[in-house]
Scaffold this motif. Structure first.
Motif, PDB file in Angstrom:
ATOM      1  N   ALA A 338       0.839  -1.207   0.000  1.00 50.09           N
ATOM      2  CA  ALA A 338       0.000   0.000   0.000  1.00 50.09           C
ATOM      3  C   ALA A 338       0.872   1.255   0.000  1.00 50.09           C
ATOM      4  N   ILE A 339       0.269   2.416   0.291  1.00 51.65           N
ATOM      5  CA  ILE A 339       0.983   3.687   0.144  1.00 51.65           C
ATOM      6  C   ILE A 339       0.966   4.488   1.449  1.00 51.65           C
ATOM      7  N   PHE A 340       0.853   3.766   2.572  1.00 56.15           N
ATOM      8  CA  PHE A 340       0.783   4.416   3.870  1.00 56.15           C
ATOM      9  C   PHE A 340       1.778   3.804   4.845  1.00 56.15           C
ATOM     10  N   LEU A 341       2.135   4.595   5.849  1.00 59.92           N
ATOM     11  CA  LEU A 341       2.818   4.085   7.027  1.00 59.92           C
ATOM     12  C   LEU A 341       1.909   4.317   8.223  1.00 59.92           C
ATOM     13  N   TRP A 342       1.941   3.371   9.156  1.00 61.64           N
ATOM     14  CA  TRP A 342       1.072   3.392  10.339  1.00 61.64           C
ATOM     15  C   TRP A 342       1.975   3.557  11.562  1.00 61.64           C
ATOM     16  N   LEU A 343       1.826   4.690  12.231  1.00 66.69           N
ATOM     17  CA  LEU A 343       2.703   5.061  13.329  1.00 66.69           C
ATOM     18  C   LEU A 343       2.003   4.825  14.663  1.00 66.69           C
ATOM     19  N   TRP A 344       2.728   4.233  15.605  1.00 66.92           N
ATOM     20  CA  TRP A 344       2.173   3.914  16.930  1.00 66.92           C
ATOM     21  C   TRP A 344       2.974   4.677  17.989  1.00 66.92           C
ATOM     22  N   PHE A 345       2.300   5.643  18.643  1.00 66.28           N
ATOM     23  CA  PHE A 345       2.916   6.445  19.700  1.00 66.28           C
ATOM     24  C   PHE A 345       2.478   5.863  21.047  1.00 66.28           C
ATOM     25  N   ARG A 346       3.207   4.902  21.546  1.00 62.84           N
ATOM     26  CA  ARG A 346       2.766   4.137  22.718  1.00 62.84           C
ATOM     27  C   ARG A 346       2.646   4.989  23.980  1.00 62.84           C
ATOM     28  N   ASP A 347       3.519   5.976  24.125  1.00 61.95           N
ATOM     29  CA  ASP A 347       3.568   6.749  25.375  1.00 61.95           C
ATOM     30  C   ASP A 347       3.031   8.162  25.204  1.00 61.95           C
ATOM     31  N   LEU A 348       2.251   8.396  24.184  1.00 62.22           N
ATOM     32  CA  LEU A 348       1.703   9.730  23.931  1.00 62.22           C
ATOM     33  C   LEU A 348       0.690  10.082  25.034  1.00 62.22           C
ATOM     34  N   PRO A 349       0.878  11.208  25.731  1.00 62.89           N
ATOM     35  CA  PRO A 349      -0.037  11.551  26.827  1.00 62.89           C
ATOM     36  C   PRO A 349      -1.370  12.147  26.367  1.00 62.89           C
ATOM     37  N   ILE A 350      -1.500  12.434  25.085  1.00 59.42           N
ATOM     38  CA  ILE A 350      -2.767  12.905  24.519  1.00 59.42           C
ATOM     39  C   ILE A 350      -3.204  11.919  23.441  1.00 59.42           C
ATOM     40  N   THR A 351      -4.430  12.062  22.938  1.00 59.57           N
ATOM     41  CA  THR A 351      -4.884  11.201  21.857  1.00 59.57           C
ATOM     42  C   THR A 351      -4.304  11.672  20.535  1.00 59.57           C
ATOM     43  N   THR A 352      -4.283  10.790  19.546  1.00 63.06           N
ATOM     44  CA  THR A 352      -3.794  11.204  18.227  1.00 63.06           C
ATOM     45  C   THR A 352      -4.794  12.121  17.523  1.00 63.06           C
ATOM     46  N   GLU A 353      -6.049  12.176  17.968  1.00 63.92           N
ATOM     47  CA  GLU A 353      -6.975  13.193  17.463  1.00 63.92           C
ATOM     48  C   GLU A 353      -6.475  14.580  17.849  1.00 63.92           C
ATOM     49  N   GLU A 354      -6.016  14.736  19.098  1.00 62.09           N
ATOM     50  CA  GLU A 354      -5.459  16.022  19.531  1.00 62.09           C
ATOM     51  C   GLU A 354      -4.155  16.318  18.802  1.00 62.09           C
ATOM     52  N   LEU A 355      -3.337  15.298  18.607  1.00 59.47           N
ATOM     53  CA  LEU A 355      -2.097  15.488  17.853  1.00 59.47           C
ATOM     54  C   LEU A 355      -2.402  15.904  16.417  1.00 59.47           C
ATOM     55  N   TYR A 356      -3.418  15.286  15.807  1.00 59.61           N
ATOM     56  CA  TYR A 356      -3.848  15.661  14.453  1.00 59.61           C
ATOM     57  C   TYR A 356      -4.204  17.146  14.385  1.00 59.61           C
ATOM     58  N   GLN A 357      -4.958  17.644  15.377  1.00 56.55           N
ATOM     59  CA  GLN A 357      -5.364  19.050  15.368  1.00 56.55           C
ATOM     60  C   GLN A 357      -4.161  19.976  15.492  1.00 56.55           C
ATOM     61  N   ARG A 358      -3.185  19.597  16.309  1.00 53.73           N
ATOM     62  CA  ARG A 358      -1.984  20.413  16.475  1.00 53.73           C
ATOM     63  C   ARG A 358      -1.168  20.440  15.176  1.00 53.73           C
ATOM     64  N   LEU A 359      -1.044  19.286  14.527  1.00 56.58           N
ATOM     65  CA  LEU A 359      -0.300  19.237  13.270  1.00 56.58           C
ATOM     66  C   LEU A 359      -1.024  20.010  12.167  1.00 56.58           C
ATOM     67  N   LYS A 360      -2.345  19.874  12.126  1.00 55.10           N
ATOM     68  CA  LYS A 360      -3.139  20.569  11.108  1.00 55.10           C
ATOM     69  C   LYS A 360      -2.956  22.084  11.233  1.00 55.10           C
ATOM     70  N   ALA A 361      -2.889  22.576  12.459  1.00 52.39           N
ATOM     71  CA  ALA A 361      -2.703  24.012  12.680  1.00 52.39           C
ATOM     72  C   ALA A 361      -1.354  24.488  12.150  1.00 52.39           C
ATOM     73  N   ARG A 362      -0.415  23.549  11.980  1.00 60.57           N
ATOM     74  CA  ARG A 362       0.906  23.903  11.452  1.00 60.57           C
ATOM     75  C   ARG A 362       1.096  23.450  10.003  1.00 60.57           C
ATOM     76  N   GLY A 363      -0.005  23.091   9.356  1.00 55.59           N
ATOM     77  CA  GLY A 363       0.060  22.792   7.928  1.00 55.59           C
ATOM     78  C   GLY A 363       0.486  21.387   7.583  1.00 55.59           C
ATOM     79  N   VAL A 364       0.341  20.448   8.517  1.00 49.35           N
ATOM     80  CA  VAL A 364       0.658  19.042   8.256  1.00 49.35           C
ATOM     81  C   VAL A 364      -0.606  18.221   8.449  1.00 49.35           C
ATOM     82  N   LEU A 365      -1.030  17.516   7.402  1.00 50.31           N
ATOM     83  CA  LEU A 365      -2.253  16.717   7.472  1.00 50.31           C
ATOM     84  C   LEU A 365      -1.922  15.232   7.522  1.00 50.31           C
ATOM     85  N   MET A 366      -2.311  14.594   8.631  1.00 49.93           N
ATOM     86  CA  MET A 366      -2.262  13.145   8.768  1.00 49.93           C
ATOM     87  C   MET A 366      -3.665  12.703   9.206  1.00 49.93           C
ATOM     88  N   VAL A 367      -3.859  11.431   9.501  1.00 50.53           N
ATOM     89  CA  VAL A 367      -5.185  10.951   9.889  1.00 50.53           C
ATOM     90  C   VAL A 367      -5.081  10.236  11.229  1.00 50.53           C
TER      91      VAL A 367
END
Length: 414
Positions: A338-367
């Motif tokens: 396929a054409i994706f990489l799947w990243l696992w942040f085991r010790d992330l203190p926030i959800t990846t939904e919150e991380l997505y919003q922070r990245l989006k605010a800086r012009g980086v779009l992930m899912v």
């Protein structure tokens, strides 16, 4: 304005709608790093090939013929015939043109098939679609006419060297009963790049036949084409299997051409559904594919151009990730296709939904990962620790995104 139940269900916000909105907004916003959507790479050799092919088809009148005429409800007859011959010769499958139908993209095919085999039955009971190995493609999640149409099984998981891991089919905890109407698996899997083994696929095939239900294989990235598979795998089909393929990942997502290989009974049903819902599938993509087969280019380009391009891009992208993120910060699912990489942040203190919003605010779009667990009834913290990234942008863009991701993770960690 008052909508029907159908209207209310299909007009609400969904994961796939948000993904496509992000993609459209990102394309309109200069400087955005598009790691979110599933748009294939602009492979120079493929773009040059399609430019030349379309020019020759226009000159010969094939393009006008495709544009100016309806095909039948199962799609362009010449492609059905040529594709059946190729698959029979290449894979040894006992098929004819009567075993193939076309749709306006694979997403349409999933909608047809999920609701053909699952949902409300004549006796009032509800049958469901089983995803035997989650995470799975987020585009499945809202494709049912009925609510709660899907059920999913958690995988087993193994840690691998070099900061990688892999999901496996958990056969000990996989249950199929009379409430399941269809088993569905993608191979390679969107979002993780996982390729279930030949043995795992044979097990699912046996399980489906044992319960007299079909096995649907989403083959948008797989074998025999477009062949974005980096590990040993064998294409599988028999009359109990419904195989969905696509032209999108060859580099033709705008053609919206899905290909379904199934029993004659299933293909006949899909032709009727096509006729009612869309009269006939579009003709441009099938005309291109048929010409590629006639020239013996479809398989050659898949193996010699498309697969090597993505395999090298996956390798390059992992190297860029590791330049900024350690194995302790981020594990990566083994890239098998396929054409994706799947990243696992085991010790992330926030959800990846919150991380997505922070990245989006800086012009980086992930899912964020939680969209990729349709039908999983139990709460699983792992689902909110993962993110999917598309690795097709230019390496310089990916490196800029990884630098921003590393900065955000450092800020979060304090």
């Amino acid at each position: 304005m008052q909508f029907s139940q159908f209207g209310n269900k299909f007009t609400r916000q969904s994961g796939i709608s948000r993904l496509m909105e992000d993609m459209g907004a990102g394309l309109r916003t200069p400087g955005t790093v598009m790691l979110g959507g599933g748009n294939p790479a602009k492979i120079p050799e493929m773009e040059a090939y399609f430019d030349q092919l379309l020019a020759e088809m226009q000159q010969s009148g094939q393009l006008s013929e495709a544009l100016c005429n309806y095909d039948g409800p199962r799609g362009k007859a010449v492609l059905l015939e040529s594709l059946a011959v190729q698959l029979k010769q290449q894979c040894g499958w006992d098929i004819s043109a009567k075993n193939i139908a076309l749709t306006n993209g694979s997403q349409s095919a999933f909608f047809y098939l999920f609701n053909l085999f699952a949902g409300r039955q004549a006796d009032g009971s509800l049958r469901k679609v089983l995803f035997p190995l989650t995470p799975e493609y987020l585009g499945y999640a809202d494709a049912g006419l009925e609510e709660d149409l899907f059920v999913a099984a958690k995988p087993s998981l193994s840690l691998l060297p070099e900061g990688q891991f892999k999901y496996h089919l958990d056969t000990d905890n996989l249950q199929v009963d009379e409430n399941i109407g269809l088993i569905c698996v993608s191979r390679p899997t969107n979002p993780t790049g996982n390729v279930i083994t030949d043995d795992e696929l044979a097990y699912l095939d046996h399980l489906a036949q044992q319960h007299s239900i079909p096995l649907l294989i989403d083959n948008a990235y797989g074998l025999p084409f477009p062949g974005i598979t980096f590990t040993e795998a064998t294409a599988l089909w028999n009359p109990n299997i419904i195989l969905c393929m696509s032209l999108s990942k060859l580099g033709l997502p705008g053609a919206r051409c899905g290909i379904i290989v199934a029993s004659e009974e299933v293909i006949s049903a899909l032709g009727n559904m096509n006729g009612i819902i869309s009269l006939a599938p579009g003709s441009i993509g099938p005309a291109i594919a048929n010409e590629m087969i006639r020239r013996n280019d479809l398989q050659h380009l898949s193996e010699q151009v498309v697969k090597p391009y993505y395999q090298q891009k996956a390798t390059d992208t992992i190297a860029l990730i590791r330049r900024y993120l350690s194995e302790q910060q981020c594990l990566i699912h083994k890239p098998e296709g396929a054409i994706f990489l799947w990243l696992w942040f085991r010790d992330l203190p926030i959800t990846t939904e919150e991380l997505y919003q922070r990245l989006k605010a800086r012009g980086v779009l992930m899912v964020p990962g939680h969209f990729f667990f349709p039908g999983l009834e139990e709460e699983w913290p792992h689902a909110r620790q993962c993110m999917r990234m598309n690795y097709v942008p230019e390496n310089a863009e990916i490196e800029r995104a990884m630098r921003i991701l590393a900065e955000e993770l450092a800020l979060i960690a304090g």
